[in-house]
Design a protein around this motif. Structure first.
Motif, mmCIF file in Angstrom:
data_model
loop_
_atom_site.group_PDB
_atom_site.id
_atom_site.type_symbol
_atom_site.label_atom_id
_atom_site.label_comp_id
_atom_site.label_asym_id
_atom_site.label_seq_id
_atom_site.Cartn_x
_atom_site.Cartn_y
_atom_site.Cartn_z
ATOM 1 N N GLU A 119 0.810 -1.218 0.000
ATOM 2 C CA GLU A 119 0.000 0.000 0.000
ATOM 3 C C GLU A 119 0.839 1.262 0.000
ATOM 4 O OE1 GLU A 119 -0.475 -2.525 2.148
ATOM 5 O OE2 GLU A 119 -2.450 -3.300 1.658
ATOM 6 N N GLY A 120 2.158 1.148 -0.081
ATOM 7 C CA GLY A 120 3.036 2.315 -0.081
ATOM 8 C C GLY A 120 4.144 2.159 0.941
ATOM 9 N N VAL A 121 5.098 3.084 0.911
ATOM 10 C CA VAL A 121 6.252 2.985 1.808
ATOM 11 C C VAL A 121 5.868 3.156 3.269
ATOM 12 C CG1 VAL A 121 7.937 3.689 0.085
ATOM 13 C CG2 VAL A 121 6.824 5.422 1.498
ATOM 14 N N ASN A 122 4.701 3.750 3.529
ATOM 15 C CA ASN A 122 4.278 3.929 4.917
ATOM 16 C C ASN A 122 3.483 2.725 5.441
ATOM 17 O OD1 ASN A 122 2.191 4.777 3.116
ATOM 18 N ND2 ASN A 122 1.116 5.688 4.829
ATOM 19 N N THR A 123 3.526 1.618 4.733
ATOM 20 C CA THR A 123 2.860 0.392 5.172
ATOM 21 C C THR A 123 3.886 -0.720 5.280
ATOM 22 O OG1 THR A 123 0.843 1.026 4.048
ATOM 23 C CG2 THR A 123 1.042 -1.272 4.634
ATOM 24 N N VAL A 124 3.855 -1.453 6.385
ATOM 25 C CA VAL A 124 4.712 -2.622 6.552
ATOM 26 C C VAL A 124 3.813 -3.837 6.670
ATOM 27 C CG1 VAL A 124 6.723 -1.465 7.512
ATOM 28 C CG2 VAL A 124 4.907 -2.141 9.032
ATOM 29 N N GLY A 125 4.062 -4.825 5.821
ATOM 30 C CA GLY A 125 3.233 -6.025 5.815
ATOM 31 C C GLY A 125 4.072 -7.283 5.756
ATOM 32 N N PHE A 126 3.454 -8.377 6.144
ATOM 33 C CA PHE A 126 4.135 -9.668 6.189
ATOM 34 C C PHE A 126 3.082 -10.762 6.142
ATOM 35 C CE2 PHE A 126 5.422 -13.178 9.072
ATOM 36 C CZ PHE A 126 6.454 -13.694 8.322
ATOM 37 N N THR A 127 3.361 -11.794 5.352
ATOM 38 C CA THR A 127 2.477 -12.949 5.296
ATOM 39 C C THR A 127 3.219 -14.155 5.849
ATOM 40 O OG1 THR A 127 1.387 -12.044 3.344
ATOM 41 C CG2 THR A 127 1.026 -14.386 3.817
ATOM 42 N N PRO A 128 2.800 -14.665 7.007
ATOM 43 C CA PRO A 128 3.484 -15.810 7.613
ATOM 44 C C PRO A 128 3.262 -17.072 6.795
ATOM 45 C CG PRO A 128 1.545 -15.209 8.902
ATOM 46 C CD PRO A 128 1.679 -14.197 7.813
ATOM 47 N N GLY A 129 4.205 -17.986 6.896
ATOM 48 C CA GLY A 129 4.084 -19.261 6.204
ATOM 49 C C GLY A 129 5.416 -19.972 6.188
ATOM 50 N N PRO A 130 5.477 -21.110 5.522
ATOM 51 C CA PRO A 130 6.736 -21.850 5.435
ATOM 52 C C PRO A 130 7.834 -20.986 4.815
ATOM 53 C CG PRO A 130 4.911 -23.134 4.555
ATOM 54 C CD PRO A 130 4.396 -21.757 4.809
ATOM 55 N N ASN A 131 9.051 -21.181 5.264
ATOM 56 C CA ASN A 131 10.230 -20.469 4.754
ATOM 57 C C ASN A 131 10.181 -18.970 5.013
ATOM 58 O OD1 ASN A 131 11.228 -22.951 3.727
ATOM 59 N ND2 ASN A 131 9.936 -22.689 1.920
ATOM 60 N N THR A 132 9.492 -18.548 6.081
ATOM 61 C CA THR A 132 9.507 -17.147 6.493
ATOM 62 C C THR A 132 10.111 -17.073 7.891
ATOM 63 O OG1 THR A 132 7.301 -17.210 7.491
ATOM 64 C CG2 THR A 132 7.422 -16.607 5.159
ATOM 65 N N ALA A 133 10.368 -15.866 8.354
ATOM 66 C CA ALA A 133 11.011 -15.675 9.658
ATOM 67 C C ALA A 133 10.231 -16.345 10.785
ATOM 68 C CB ALA A 133 11.166 -14.183 9.942
ATOM 69 N N THR A 134 8.909 -16.294 10.714
ATOM 70 C CA THR A 134 8.091 -16.880 11.776
ATOM 71 C C THR A 134 7.669 -18.305 11.481
ATOM 72 O OG1 THR A 134 6.031 -16.112 10.777
ATOM 73 C CG2 THR A 134 7.103 -14.641 12.374
#
Length: 146
Positions: free
Chosen positions: A97-112
């Protein structure tokens, strides 16, 4: 007098057609009521920060474990995202949504990895884009994952 007619040439007021139409109208009204009542999504409770405009999943909501987690910040702010105590690396953060948005989708091979079901929390650290992260503020919210 013919079968199905009343004295004076009047037809009966209750006919199969009128019954079917009445039932369909009642069903349509009930469907609209259910759709209206169930479509209300909980809004995030952003009471302690004027600089965090939106978070998802909404605070205190119930979502799927693979639901995208994000925070939308006021224009001019940047941030980092921490999910379940793990800071999400820059190469896994999206700014859809732009530089002022931080997003992340959890799942296999991700940090979480894949999030476990249950009570989950995230924290967004945010600061003015022209300042240092040392001046970061934070906003924390939680939801239920299943």
């Amino acid at each position: 007098m013919t079968a199905g007619s009343l004295p004076g040439g009047k037809s009966p007021r209750v006919t199969p057609y009128r019954i079917v139409v009445s039932l369909l109208l009642a069903l349509a009204a009930a469907t609209m009521y259910i759709a209206f009542v169930s479509s209300k999504s909980p809004e995030p409770d952003i009471t302690n920060s004027l600089n965090v405009l939106d978070v998802r999943p909404a605070a205190n909501s119930t979502v799927l474990r693979q639901t995208r987690i994000f925070a939308k910040l006021k224009t001019g702010f940047v941030g980092s995202l921490i999910v379940e105590g793990i800071e999400i690396p820059a190469d896994q953060v999206d700014h859809l949504e732009g530089v002022n948005t931080v997003g992340f989708t959890p799942g296999p091979n991700t940090a979480t990895g894949a999030l476990r079901p249950g009570h989950r929390c995230a924290v967004v650290f945010y600061w003015k884009a022209d300042e240092s992260r040392v001046n970061a503020q934070q906003y924390r919210w939680c939801w239920e994952a299943h």
